[in-house]
Write a protein that holds these residues in place. Structure first.
Motif, PDB file in Angstrom:
ATOM      1  N   VAL A  85     -88.366  14.062  -7.116  1.00 23.49           N
ATOM      2  CA  VAL A  85     -89.723  13.755  -7.527  1.00 23.49           C
ATOM      3  C   VAL A  85     -89.693  13.008  -8.853  1.00 23.49           C
ATOM      4  CG1 VAL A  85     -90.205  15.847  -8.883  1.00 23.49           C
ATOM      5  CG2 VAL A  85     -92.052  14.750  -7.605  1.00 23.49           C
ATOM      6  N   ALA A  86     -90.707  12.163  -9.062  1.00 28.47           N
ATOM      7  CA  ALA A  86     -90.824  11.453 -10.336  1.00 28.47           C
ATOM      8  C   ALA A  86     -92.168  11.795 -10.961  1.00 28.47           C
ATOM      9  CB  ALA A  86     -90.712   9.955 -10.118  1.00 28.47           C
ATOM     10  N   ILE A  87     -92.154  12.139 -12.234  1.00 26.86           N
ATOM     11  CA  ILE A  87     -93.415  12.393 -12.947  1.00 26.86           C
ATOM     12  C   ILE A  87     -93.706  11.156 -13.788  1.00 26.86           C
ATOM     13  CG2 ILE A  87     -94.631  13.962 -14.502  1.00 26.86           C
ATOM     14  CD1 ILE A  87     -92.315  15.980 -13.973  1.00 26.86           C
ATOM     15  N   THR A  88     -94.734  10.420 -13.421  1.00 28.74           N
ATOM     16  CA  THR A  88     -95.004   9.169 -14.138  1.00 28.74           C
ATOM     17  C   THR A  88     -96.443   9.121 -14.629  1.00 28.74           C
ATOM     18  OG1 THR A  88     -95.877   7.850 -12.312  1.00 28.74           O
ATOM     19  CG2 THR A  88     -93.493   8.010 -12.483  1.00 28.74           C
ATOM     20  N   SER A  89     -96.675   8.199 -15.554  1.00 24.12           N
ATOM     21  CA  SER A  89     -98.023   8.039 -16.092  1.00 24.12           C
ATOM     22  C   SER A  89     -98.941   7.363 -15.080  1.00 24.12           C
ATOM     23  CB  SER A  89     -97.965   7.206 -17.374  1.00 24.12           C
ATOM     24  OG  SER A  89     -97.303   5.983 -17.097  1.00 24.12           O
ATOM     25  N   TYR A 110     -87.277  13.139 -12.043  1.00 30.78           N
ATOM     26  CA  TYR A 110     -87.300  11.952 -12.902  1.00 30.78           C
ATOM     27  C   TYR A 110     -88.518  12.015 -13.806  1.00 30.78           C
ATOM     28  CZ  TYR A 110     -83.758   9.574 -10.100  1.00 30.78           C
ATOM     29  OH  TYR A 110     -82.593   9.224  -9.482  1.00 30.78           O
ATOM     30  N   VAL A 111     -88.340  11.612 -15.035  1.00 31.41           N
ATOM     31  CA  VAL A 111     -89.473  11.636 -15.950  1.00 31.41           C
ATOM     32  C   VAL A 111     -89.266  10.575 -17.028  1.00 31.41           C
ATOM     33  CG1 VAL A 111     -88.432  13.435 -17.397  1.00 31.41           C
ATOM     34  CG2 VAL A 111     -90.907  13.199 -17.348  1.00 31.41           C
ATOM     35  N   SER A 112     -90.361   9.953 -17.455  1.00 34.48           N
ATOM     36  CA  SER A 112     -90.235   8.980 -18.540  1.00 34.48           C
ATOM     37  C   SER A 112     -90.190   9.753 -19.856  1.00 34.48           C
ATOM     38  CB  SER A 112     -91.421   8.018 -18.537  1.00 34.48           C
ATOM     39  OG  SER A 112     -92.591   8.719 -18.877  1.00 34.48           O
ATOM     40  N   PRO A 113     -89.605   9.181 -20.912  1.00 41.05           N
ATOM     41  CA  PRO A 113     -89.546   9.908 -22.184  1.00 41.05           C
ATOM     42  C   PRO A 113     -90.946  10.275 -22.688  1.00 41.05           C
ATOM     43  CG  PRO A 113     -88.868   7.602 -22.460  1.00 41.05           C
ATOM     44  CD  PRO A 113     -88.944   7.862 -20.993  1.00 41.05           C
ATOM     45  N   PHE A 122     -94.237  19.082 -20.869  1.00 42.79           N
ATOM     46  CA  PHE A 122     -92.987  19.682 -21.314  1.00 42.79           C
ATOM     47  C   PHE A 122     -92.843  21.181 -20.985  1.00 42.79           C
ATOM     48  CE2 PHE A 122     -90.133  21.652 -24.405  1.00 42.79           C
ATOM     49  CZ  PHE A 122     -88.968  20.972 -24.087  1.00 42.79           C
ATOM     50  N   PRO A 123     -93.889  22.003 -21.193  1.00 43.62           N
ATOM     51  CA  PRO A 123     -93.722  23.435 -20.902  1.00 43.62           C
ATOM     52  C   PRO A 123     -93.284  23.708 -19.462  1.00 43.62           C
ATOM     53  CG  PRO A 123     -95.766  23.050 -22.096  1.00 43.62           C
ATOM     54  CD  PRO A 123     -95.218  21.709 -21.761  1.00 43.62           C
ATOM     55  N   PHE A 124     -93.796  22.902 -18.530  1.00 43.40           N
ATOM     56  CA  PHE A 124     -93.406  23.091 -17.129  1.00 43.40           C
ATOM     57  C   PHE A 124     -91.933  22.758 -16.921  1.00 43.40           C
ATOM     58  CE2 PHE A 124     -97.973  22.584 -16.842  1.00 43.40           C
ATOM     59  CZ  PHE A 124     -98.325  23.523 -15.880  1.00 43.40           C
ATOM     60  N   VAL A 125     -91.494  21.694 -17.574  1.00 42.20           N
ATOM     61  CA  VAL A 125     -90.094  21.290 -17.436  1.00 42.20           C
ATOM     62  C   VAL A 125     -89.199  22.331 -18.096  1.00 42.20           C
ATOM     63  CG1 VAL A 125     -88.401  19.494 -17.978  1.00 42.20           C
ATOM     64  CG2 VAL A 125     -90.738  18.842 -17.384  1.00 42.20           C
ATOM     65  N   ALA A 157     -84.179  16.303 -29.910  1.00 41.85           N
ATOM     66  CA  ALA A 157     -84.913  17.550 -30.149  1.00 41.85           C
ATOM     67  C   ALA A 157     -85.273  18.230 -28.829  1.00 41.85           C
ATOM     68  CB  ALA A 157     -86.175  17.259 -30.949  1.00 41.85           C
ATOM     69  N   VAL A 158     -85.664  17.410 -27.849  1.00 41.37           N
ATOM     70  CA  VAL A 158     -86.011  17.948 -26.531  1.00 41.37           C
ATOM     71  C   VAL A 158     -84.820  18.698 -25.939  1.00 41.37           C
ATOM     72  CG1 VAL A 158     -86.426  17.265 -24.130  1.00 41.37           C
ATOM     73  CG2 VAL A 158     -87.834  16.306 -25.957  1.00 41.37           C
ATOM     74  N   ARG A 159     -83.652  18.103 -26.103  1.00 38.73           N
ATOM     75  CA  ARG A 159     -82.444  18.725 -25.563  1.00 38.73           C
ATOM     76  C   ARG A 159     -82.243  20.122 -26.161  1.00 38.73           C
ATOM     77  NH1 ARG A 159     -77.075  18.995 -27.036  1.00 38.73           N
ATOM     78  NH2 ARG A 159     -75.739  19.414 -25.233  1.00 38.73           N
ATOM     79  N   LYS A 160     -82.467  20.232 -27.453  1.00 38.07           N
ATOM     80  CA  LYS A 160     -82.350  21.543 -28.112  1.00 38.07           C
ATOM     81  C   LYS A 160     -83.338  22.530 -27.517  1.00 38.07           C
ATOM     82  CE  LYS A 160     -80.351  20.885 -32.664  1.00 38.07           C
ATOM     83  NZ  LYS A 160     -80.774  19.783 -33.515  1.00 38.07           N
ATOM     84  N   GLN A 161     -84.592  22.057 -27.356  1.00 39.73           N
ATOM     85  CA  GLN A 161     -85.636  22.943 -26.820  1.00 39.73           C
ATOM     86  C   GLN A 161     -85.336  23.380 -25.391  1.00 39.73           C
ATOM     87  OE1 GLN A 161     -88.711  20.095 -28.238  1.00 39.73           O
ATOM     88  NE2 GLN A 161     -89.932  21.942 -28.477  1.00 39.73           N
ATOM     89  N   LEU A 162     -84.575  22.564 -24.681  1.00 39.55           N
ATOM     90  CA  LEU A 162     -84.202  22.930 -23.313  1.00 39.55           C
ATOM     91  C   LEU A 162     -82.972  23.830 -23.297  1.00 39.55           C
ATOM     92  CD1 LEU A 162     -84.665  19.473 -21.500  1.00 39.55           C
ATOM     93  CD2 LEU A 162     -86.118  21.499 -21.260  1.00 39.55           C
ATOM     94  N   GLY A 163     -82.481  24.200 -24.471  1.00 37.16           N
ATOM     95  CA  GLY A 163     -81.328  25.110 -24.547  1.00 37.16           C
ATOM     96  C   GLY A 163     -79.996  24.383 -24.445  1.00 37.16           C
ATOM     97  N   ASN A 164     -79.941  23.170 -24.945  1.00 36.11           N
ATOM     98  CA  ASN A 164     -78.707  22.379 -24.960  1.00 36.11           C
ATOM     99  C   ASN A 164     -77.983  22.299 -23.617  1.00 36.11           C
ATOM    100  OD1 ASN A 164     -78.878  21.764 -27.761  1.00 36.11           O
ATOM    101  ND2 ASN A 164     -78.232  23.874 -28.182  1.00 36.11           N
ATOM    102  N   PRO A 165     -78.660  21.823 -22.592  1.00 38.06           N
ATOM    103  CA  PRO A 165     -77.966  21.686 -21.301  1.00 38.06           C
ATOM    104  C   PRO A 165     -76.884  20.609 -21.368  1.00 38.06           C
ATOM    105  CG  PRO A 165     -80.102  20.586 -21.228  1.00 38.06           C
ATOM    106  CD  PRO A 165     -80.041  21.321 -22.533  1.00 38.06           C
ATOM    107  N   LEU A 166     -75.970  20.684 -20.427  1.00 40.42           N
ATOM    108  CA  LEU A 166     -74.938  19.661 -20.293  1.00 40.42           C
ATOM    109  C   LEU A 166     -75.634  18.302 -20.168  1.00 40.42           C
ATOM    110  CD1 LEU A 166     -71.895  19.096 -19.825  1.00 40.42           C
ATOM    111  CD2 LEU A 166     -72.355  19.320 -17.368  1.00 40.42           C
ATOM    112  N   THR A 167     -75.147  17.304 -20.920  1.00 45.77           N
ATOM    113  CA  THR A 167     -75.877  16.038 -21.010  1.00 45.77           C
ATOM    114  C   THR A 167     -74.995  14.850 -20.645  1.00 45.77           C
ATOM    115  OG1 THR A 167     -77.288  16.958 -22.739  1.00 45.77           O
ATOM    116  CG2 THR A 167     -77.219  14.569 -22.558  1.00 45.77           C
TER     117      THR A 167
END
Ligand SMILES: [Zn+2]
Lengths: 482, 351
Positions: A85-89, A110-113, A122-125, A157-167
């Motif tokens: 799925v893609a979340i777009t504007s 998929y999501v745009s920055p 963001f909370p849903f993701v 910063a987003v990566r940190k908030q997501l708990g530092n997933p493998l990137t």
């Protein structure tokens, strides 16, 4: 130890890995954050598709363009992954809400920055377990680049908030400074992330450029090239209207089937022309550079630039769309002296003038109202003073002009073009093949038709007979069992 | 779609027409003023017919038509067809044919139906070749889900045969190879990618906007045929496409107005908790959209006021303005003036 080749066969139709793919996957399976610089057509989608298929984990992909995301969703579905799925504007509120509520059903998101940092998204993701965080087109993080997107800077910063997933950070071309910049902005210190950098050099692409006296001469040259070059081609423009005009001119004056293709078209038209091009129903597309980021056509024989590319990195990416099948291919850059002013105008247009900047700093609520002010808003929000902002944009402009000068130097070079291009990526040409390299070693422009006969014509291309009878078309569309 | 083609089709050789209003009528921007001009130009039955399309800039389009000597203009973007414009209009109308089917597009979201149908046809085409590796179209989250559900529910029903026979019969019934060809090029599927309106236009010599309008007409026709077929396996593809003729709120106001209580506008405003001006706008919308016999004009226009207005109207050349009437009848409100115009227009239509 995981048998990657076995997994490749199990989950895809590919027989073997392309250069770099295996190394990236091994890094990921070893839990290493990775920056992958793989050339266009190097199979970047396969990396995270395979990682997801093997681990059954959720993959979150940040991607810069809606059209690109749609192409990628299509590609992933094509490759057999259905939970995409893609979340777009471009979605309306209802649609977005429905997707966000059902986010856990999807394995590839998929999501745009801009969407990802949006407080209603963001909370849903963040509720999902993210097995792999993918940053596609990671060069968009670089402030001096023409593709700069301020929200890319928040991804660290987003990566940190997501708990530092493998990137996994991916891009097609990146100079050393760009790579360092990407890692730093994502919050990785040296040693915290591996780099897999594949050579930029594409030995099967012949490089050439021609300086024309004026636009008329350029058009005549283009017409002559399009009439006689064999196989599929892409012609790049920096404006939609020019792409359309030249497509119409070429349709009229040559026997080739030529279509314009750009971001101003609706989904249905884009889909149709993309499919026609893939199916070899049309020979040539006249495109703006947004095109083709997601297209995967193996047998494009030539790429012609009618206008100047943004910089050397973009140029290398764009010509990389020909010759993915590793067969001999041709890159041509056509230039007339006025083109530099057109490009300068584009740079002026994308970088705000001091007057506008001053107005917006005095009326900051105006910043909300126009998406074009996003970059300015970013600097305003991060506390940069007016003087600092002026100087930042000034620097960016100088940088863009230097990039333009580098492209013009490439056109006028009196040496080997390949050598010059690769210098930008700190690469040297190994096993020089002066017979198939660039127009420095031989009189290409005096003999380009022979070049075509020798290298491009030989490549087999199946031309399908197109039916124009509707009964026949219906019969072919639906295969009936008797 | 090309707005220039649409302006020619909706233009008139005798009456100056408002370019902005015509565009708003076609894309269905629902204001009383737009509805009124739709009524005035006999375009009301096409209100919102092109709401799914972007139509371009009215000023630039009119300027281009003036340069092409197709129209002449008056202040405020009013335009009128020249003899050349009228000839061009005739030519376009002939290639478009009857426009009755376009009224179906007003009542149902036919563009959405066509996208569903085209996607379903692609899925079935590839399915008939047992091919699961292809690039699917993107038609939005909800319709994507709908097609998935539809496919799972119906895949035992010999769908390739059904699609083939449905289209063979439908296209034969058109009695026109040209139209049948235009229709099949809207499809895509196994090793077939169809054509864009521009490509068809080049091959047939038709205007690309006419090709798009033909698609709309053809899909409207197909939709109605399937709509009447109780056994079609495509039932799910026809769901949730109705478009209300009146906005929901205006309908509520109108229902109160004609209810047995015979509420007057002030009372309706009070009952519904909305502004009186909003109620009056709702009533104008209803007066325009409802058939004449269904709207009780007499409850809002006394016969003496009508006589005064008729008397004033007959003395004015050109476009009759509220200011003209107000000067003559000081107590006149704009609402009454507009309502009277609507009534007159409706009486004229029935002559
Ligand atoms: Zn060379």
């Amino acid at each position: 130890m995981i048998d990657l080749n076995k997994e490749l066969h199990k989950h895809s139709a590919f027989k073997s890995f392309r250069p770099g793919q295996e190394e990236v996957l091994l890094n990921l399976f070893a839990g290493q954050n990775t920056l992958a610089v793989l050339p266009t057509g190097g199979g970047k989608t396969l990396l995270y598709q395979l990682y997801g298929a093997i681990t059954h984990q959720r993959v979150l992909i940040v991607s810069p363009l809606i059209s690109l995301m749609q192409d990628q969703v299509g590609r992933l579905q094509y490759l057999g992954s259905k939970r995409v799925v893609a979340i777009t504007s471009a979605m309306d509120f209802k649609e977005r809400t429905a997707i966000l509520r059902n986010l856990s059903h999807y394995q590839y998101i998929y999501v745009s920055p801009e969407m990802l940092v949006n407080q209603s998204v963001f909370p849903f993701v963040a509720q999902q377990n993210i097995g792999l965080f993918v940053i596609d087109e990671a060069h968009c993080i670089t402030e001096w680049g023409p593709d700069f997107r301020p929200d890319y800077l928040r991804l660290g910063a987003v990566r940190k908030q997501l708990g530092n997933p493998l990137t996994l950070m991916m891009t097609a071309t990146a100079t050393q400074p760009t790579r360092t910049d990407i890692l730093q902005r994502m919050g990785f210190s040296v040693g915290e992330a591996r780099q897999v950098v594949m050579p930029t050099n594409r030995r099967n692409i012949f490089l050439s450029a021609k300086v024309c006296a004026n636009q008329k001469e350029k058009n005549d040259q283009l017409e002559s090239l399009v009439s006689h070059l064999d196989g599929s081609g892409i012609i790049y423009f920096s404006s939609k209207s020019q792409a359309e005009q030249i497509a119409a001119m070429l349709t009229q004056k040559t026997h080739k089937r030529v279509m314009a293709y750009h971001g101003g078209m609706d989904n249905q038209q884009r889909f149709r022309i993309q499919q026609q091009f893939m199916n070899d129903d049309i020979d040539i597309v006249c495109a703006t550079s947004a095109f083709g980021m997601g297209i995967d056509k193996e047998n494009v024989r030539f790429v012609i630039h009618y206008h100047l590319p943004n910089n050397i990195q973009s140029y290398v990416q764009e010509i990389g769309r020909c010759g993915r099948d590793q067969q001999p291919s041709l890159a041509i850059l056509l230039y007339e002296p006025n083109d530099q002013y057109l490009q300068l105008g584009l740079i002026e247009n994308t970088i705000p003038e001091e007057q506008l900047l001053s107005y917006l700093y005095q009326h900051p609520n105006e910043l909300e109202k126009n998406d074009a002010f996003r970059v300015i808003k970013y600097y305003y929000d991060t506390g940069k003073s007016f003087e600092e902002a002026v100087s930042i944009f000034d620097q960016a402009k100088k940088h863009r002009i230097q990039e333009l000068e580098a492209i013009i130097a490439y056109i006028y070079t009196t040496g080997c073009r390949r050598k010059l291009l690769l210098q930008h990526f700190d690469e040297v040409v190994n096993n020089e093949n002066s017979e198939f390299c660039c127009d420095f070693h031989s009189d290409f422009w005096g003999h380009w038709r022979e070049f075509n006969d020798h290298y491009l014509k030989g490549v087999k291309q199946v031309k399908r007979q197109r039916s124009t009878d509707w009964h026949q078309i219906l019969n072919n569309l639906f295969l009936l069992k008797n | 779609m090309k707005l220039s083609t649409l302006y020619l089709l909706c233009g008139d050789p005798d009456q100056f027409r408002r370019a902005k209003a015509i565009k708003n009528v076609l894309i269905g921007r629902r204001t009383v003023s737009n509805l009124y001009w739709g009524l005035e130009y006999d375009l009301l039955s096409y209100f919102g017919v092109l709401r799914n399309f972007s139509l371009g800039d009215e000023q630039a389009t009119i300027d281009a038509l003036v340069r092409a000597k197709m129209v002449i203009v008056d202040e405020g973007l009013l335009y009128k067809l020249t003899p050349e414009g009228q000839d061009k209009k005739q030519e376009l109308s002939n290639s478009l044919g009857a426009t009755k089917e376009l009224t179906t597009v007003v009542k149902y979201d036919i563009v959405r139906f066509s996208r569903r149908f085209i996607f379903a046809a692609q899925v079935i085409s590839e399915y008939s070749y047992a091919n699961s590796q292809y690039y699917p179209q993107t038609i939005g989250f909800f319709d994507d889900q709908l097609i998935k559900r539809w496919f799972i529910q119906n895949k035992e029903r010999q769908l390739p045969q059904y699609f083939h026979d449905l289209l063979e019969n439908f296209l034969t019934s058109l009695n026109s190879d040209l139209l049948a060809n235009i229709f099949v090029q809207s499809l895509s599927g196994h090793k077939f990618s169809g054509e864009t309106e521009e490509q068809i236009a080049t091959e047939t010599g038709l205007d690309p906007t006419i090709v798009q309008l033909q698609w709309l007409k053809l899909y409207a026709k197909l939709f109605l045929q399937l709509h009447d077929d109780r056994l079609t396996p495509l039932k799910l593809l026809l769901s949730d496409l109705e478009r209300p003729v009146m906005s929901k709120s205006a309908q509520q106001t109108f229902d109160l107005f004609i209810s047995q209580n015979k509420f007057n506008p002030a009372k309706i405003a009070q009952v519904r908790g909305i502004k009186l001006t909003t109620v009056l706008e709702h009533l104008l919308e209803a007066a325009i959209i409802q058939p004449r016999g269904q709207f009780p004009f007499d409850r809002l226009l006394t016969s003496s006021l009508k006589t005064k207005l008729r008397d004033n109207q007959s003395k004015v050349d050109g476009e009759w303005q509220f200011q003209d009437a107000k000067a003559h009848i000081p107590e006149l409100q704009f609402f009454q003036f507009r309502l009277f115009q609507i009534l007159e227009r409706k009486l004229g239509q029935n002559d």
